[in-house]
Design an enzyme around this catalytic site. Structure first.
Site, mmCIF file in Angstrom:
data_model
loop_
_atom_site.group_PDB
_atom_site.id
_atom_site.type_symbol
_atom_site.label_atom_id
_atom_site.label_comp_id
_atom_site.label_asym_id
_atom_site.label_seq_id
_atom_site.Cartn_x
_atom_site.Cartn_y
_atom_site.Cartn_z
ATOM 1 N N ASP A 1 0.830 -1.210 0.000
ATOM 2 C CA ASP A 1 0.000 0.000 0.000
ATOM 3 C C ASP A 1 0.864 1.260 0.000
ATOM 4 O OD1 ASP A 1 -2.366 1.412 -0.024
ATOM 5 O OD2 ASP A 1 -2.654 1.325 2.150
ATOM 6 N N HIS B 1 2.438 3.446 -8.978
ATOM 7 C CA HIS B 1 2.240 2.028 -9.299
ATOM 8 C C HIS B 1 3.433 1.506 -10.109
ATOM 9 C CE1 HIS B 1 -1.646 2.342 -7.587
ATOM 10 N NE2 HIS B 1 -2.211 3.004 -8.578
ATOM 11 N N LEU C 1 10.071 -20.936 -4.495
ATOM 12 C CA LEU C 1 9.026 -20.080 -3.925
ATOM 13 C C LEU C 1 7.728 -20.155 -4.740
ATOM 14 C CD1 LEU C 1 8.315 -17.545 -2.027
ATOM 15 C CD2 LEU C 1 9.025 -16.161 -3.975
#
Ligand code: IPE
Ligand code: IPE
Ligand code: MG
Length: 257
Positions: A21, A38, A132
């Protein structure tokens, strides 16, 4: 000593979830349009994924776009979707080189066709990777997920596949988008907000929460390592007393010896 070196490799969380955020505020602070934030945020995603892979963390869930985010201005949504396609396209080689498997949670059917296609391609290409597991939460919200699971169970009851009393927390969890993925031990949120914003409500019942004021585009590998270190300093009690926890630990140690 470097932050990374202070981490105890035997006490890593299996699953870290992250609410990325603060992109908009980062951009505004620099005098840019929100979308710039962004764009810069993609770099922080790369660093964080790398950091998690370097440590050997098994699951990393990134909250990339919430159900509620569909209510943002159209140009911002379009920019985010475009960035998503670009980032996946650009990172394919790195995902393969680092043995990373990409999956998603969320209502992918609501994404633009191009984004769906690119995601599907990346998920297929990386499906056999064993390092991962990177889980992107896209068009995801926890209430959406819980309602979907409830619907599926109700349908199973209706057709007689299960009885209402068969429903327990294990069966319920098996109907969630995160089925098969362990609950996160650690949830990180950047940007100084201390809220969950409809993310993994069921799964974070006993998760350790870590809030940092850093805005997402400024988030670095060291910030990630710091969160892991902080996690390792906590005592997770799961409703028990501290004495009980110490006893369990002592028994475990004895067994290992
Ligand atoms: C997080 O940054 C990215 C998404 C929610 C897609 P924001 O865009 O929410 O940035 P702020 O919170 O407005 O600063
Ligand atoms: C949460 O951030 C969703 C994502 C990070 C994708 P928001 O910026 O949408 O959350 P609120 O509006 O501050 O609660
Ligand atoms: Mg925000």
């Amino acid at each position: 000593m470097e932050i990374k070196e202070q981490i105890n490799r035997d006490k890593l969380p299996d699953h870290v979830a992250l609410i990325m955020d603060g992109n908009g505020r980062w951009a505004r602070k620099q005098g840019f349009a929100r979308v710039k934030g962004h764009e810069k945020g993609v770099g922080a995603v790369k660093d964080t994924v790398e950091a998690a892979a370097e440590l050997g963390i098994r699951f990393l869930t990134l909250y990339a776009f919430s159900t509620e985010n569909w209510n943002r201005p159209k140009y911002e949504i379009d920019a985010l979707m475009k960035l998503l396609v670009q980032a996946i396209h650009n990172e394919m080689k790195s995902l393969m080189d680092n043995n990373i498997r990409l999956t998603t949670i969320g209502d992918l059917s609501t994404l633009p066709a191009k984004s769906q296609k690119e995601l599907q391609r990346a998920m297929n290409a990386t499906s056999a990777n064993t390092g991962l597991t990177l889980i992107l939460a896209l068009s995801y919200s926890s209430r959406w997920e819980i309602v979907e699971a409830t619907r599926k169970l109700a349908e199973d009851v209706r057709i007689g596949k299960i009885a209402p009393e068969d429903i327990d927390s294990k069966l319920f969890a098996s109907q969630l988008a995160t089925a098969g993925i362990p609950d996160p031990e650690l949830l990180i949120r950047t940007s100084g907000e201390s809220r969950i914003s409809n993310f993994l409500l069921w799964q974070i019942a006993y998760t350790e929460l870590y809030f940092t004021n850093t805005l997402w585009p400024d988030f670095t590998k060291d910030d990630f390592f710091r969160a892991i270190l902080d996690f390792q300093s906590r005592e997770r009690r799961f409703g028990l007393t501290s004495e009980q926890i110490n006893q369990v630990e002592a028994t475990k140690k004895k067994r290992i010896k």
